[in-house]
Scaffold this motif. Structure first.
Motif, PDB file in Angstrom:
ATOM      1  N   ASP A   1       0.646  -1.131  -0.112  1.00  0.00           N
ATOM      2  CA  ASP A   1      -0.243  -0.197   0.175  1.00  0.00           C
ATOM      3  C   ASP A   1       0.369   1.256  -0.014  1.00  0.00           C
ATOM      4  O   ASP A   1       2.023   1.028   0.830  1.00  0.00           O
ATOM      5  CB  ASP A   1      -0.748  -0.198   1.240  1.00  0.00           C
ATOM      6  N   SER A   2       0.732   2.324  -0.934  1.00  0.00           N
ATOM      7  CA  SER A   2       1.106   3.598  -0.912  1.00  0.00           C
ATOM      8  C   SER A   2       0.732   4.934  -0.916  1.00  0.00           C
ATOM      9  O   SER A   2       1.227   5.817  -0.718  1.00  0.00           O
ATOM     10  CB  SER A   2       2.322   3.465  -1.940  1.00  0.00           C
ATOM     11  N   SER A   3      -1.324   4.430  -0.728  1.00  0.00           N
ATOM     12  CA  SER A   3      -1.815   5.724  -0.107  1.00  0.00           C
ATOM     13  C   SER A   3      -1.019   6.900   0.558  1.00  0.00           C
ATOM     14  O   SER A   3      -1.160   5.956   2.420  1.00  0.00           O
ATOM     15  CB  SER A   3      -2.620   5.709  -0.636  1.00  0.00           C
ATOM     16  N   ILE A   4      -1.352   7.860   0.846  1.00  0.00           N
ATOM     17  CA  ILE A   4      -0.611   9.110   2.091  1.00  0.00           C
ATOM     18  C   ILE A   4      -2.622   8.905   2.892  1.00  0.00           C
ATOM     19  O   ILE A   4      -1.918  10.253   3.830  1.00  0.00           O
ATOM     20  CB  ILE A   4      -0.463  10.565   1.530  1.00  0.00           C
ATOM     21  N   THR A   5      -3.410   8.272   2.133  1.00  0.00           N
ATOM     22  CA  THR A   5      -4.839   9.705   3.003  1.00  0.00           C
ATOM     23  C   THR A   5      -5.392   8.433   3.954  1.00  0.00           C
ATOM     24  O   THR A   5      -6.235   8.208   4.385  1.00  0.00           O
ATOM     25  CB  THR A   5      -5.912   9.358   1.994  1.00  0.00           C
ATOM     26  N   GLY A   6      -5.191   6.854   4.496  1.00  0.00           N
ATOM     27  CA  GLY A   6      -5.357   6.566   5.495  1.00  0.00           C
ATOM     28  C   GLY A   6      -7.035   6.074   5.013  1.00  0.00           C
ATOM     29  O   GLY A   6      -6.448   5.200   3.827  1.00  0.00           O
ATOM     30  N   GLU A   7      -7.815   5.935   6.260  1.00  0.00           N
ATOM     31  CA  GLU A   7      -8.818   5.526   6.244  1.00  0.00           C
ATOM     32  C   GLU A   7      -9.588   5.678   4.652  1.00  0.00           C
ATOM     33  O   GLU A   7     -10.565   5.128   4.118  1.00  0.00           O
ATOM     34  CB  GLU A   7      -9.882   5.896   6.763  1.00  0.00           C
ATOM     35  N   ASN A   8      -9.338   7.107   4.456  1.00  0.00           N
ATOM     36  CA  ASN A   8      -9.428   7.245   3.281  1.00  0.00           C
ATOM     37  C   ASN A   8      -9.952   6.995   1.796  1.00  0.00           C
ATOM     38  O   ASN A   8     -10.080   7.557   0.530  1.00  0.00           O
ATOM     39  CB  ASN A   8      -9.906   8.858   3.020  1.00  0.00           C
ATOM     40  N   SER A   9      -8.368   6.266   2.004  1.00  0.00           N
ATOM     41  CA  SER A   9      -8.007   5.407   0.434  1.00  0.00           C
ATOM     42  C   SER A   9      -8.788   4.658  -0.085  1.00  0.00           C
ATOM     43  O   SER A   9      -9.046   3.152   0.859  1.00  0.00           O
ATOM     44  CB  SER A   9      -6.522   4.855   0.752  1.00  0.00           C
TER      45      SER A   9
END
Length: 181
Positions: free
Chosen positions: A7-15
């Motif tokens: 996983d590489s998204s910076i948006t955490g739970e909103n990803s």
């Protein structure tokens, strides 16, 4: 079977890409499956240096996996730098590719790679922004270079508005169902 989830998204739970990678792994997980999870935001890799290149732990983890599931959100028309740092460690001459007189030859073709793309807009061929799509094309090229034809799950229109976001997520989830069939 060993599944490596990246996983590489910076948006955490909103990803959205994280939501899709979780669903893909759930679909793939069978009795006796091992899942290795690598969160490139929580545990970032430094940009590539000669010293970092000498550490083969990331490459060894990739080579040991049968299936790799990658969450790849589009940031500024391409991939997150966190994901690029990971890719830099698995593209290794003599391990995942080699140069021959006939050109480069991929050595990692025995793996399945599934990439969950999430993009704020619409970048498919023929769309007004298609010339700015450098995420799927880059990943297709990189994995092709090492002998892998990646499979993609698409969630587009995530930043267009709530309805487009929901439609993009629904499309990604439908594509996951088709992959599992």
């Amino acid at each position: 079977m060993t599944i490596l989830k990246i996983d590489s998204s910076i948006t955490g739970e909103n990803s959205v890409s994280r939501q899709l990678t979780a669903r893909i792994v759930d679909q793939l997980r069978g009795a006796g499956s091992d899942v290795i999870e690598r969160d490139l935001v929580e545990q970032p890799l430094d940009h590539l240096t000669l010293d970092a290149f000498a550490d083969s732990s990331i490459l060894d983890e990739f080579l040991a996996a049968d299936t790799i599931v990658i969450g790849a959100p589009m940031y500024n028309f391409t991939l997150p730098s966190q994901l690029k740092a990971w890719l830099d460690r698995i593209l290794v001459a003599g391990k995942t590719f080699r140069y021959t007189e006939a050109g480069p030859e991929g050595l990692a073709g025995n793996k399945r790679v599934i990439v969950a793309l999430s993009r704020g807009g619409f970048y498919a061929a023929g769309s007004p922004a298609s010339a700015l799509e450098h995420l799927e094309t880059y990943l297709t090229g990189v994995f092709g270079f090492i002998g892998i034809v990646p499979e993609f799950v698409h969630a587009d229109g995530i930043a267009v508005g709530p309805e487009a976001r929901e439609a993009g997520i629904a499309n990604g989830l439908q594509e996951i169902e088709r992959l599992a069939a």
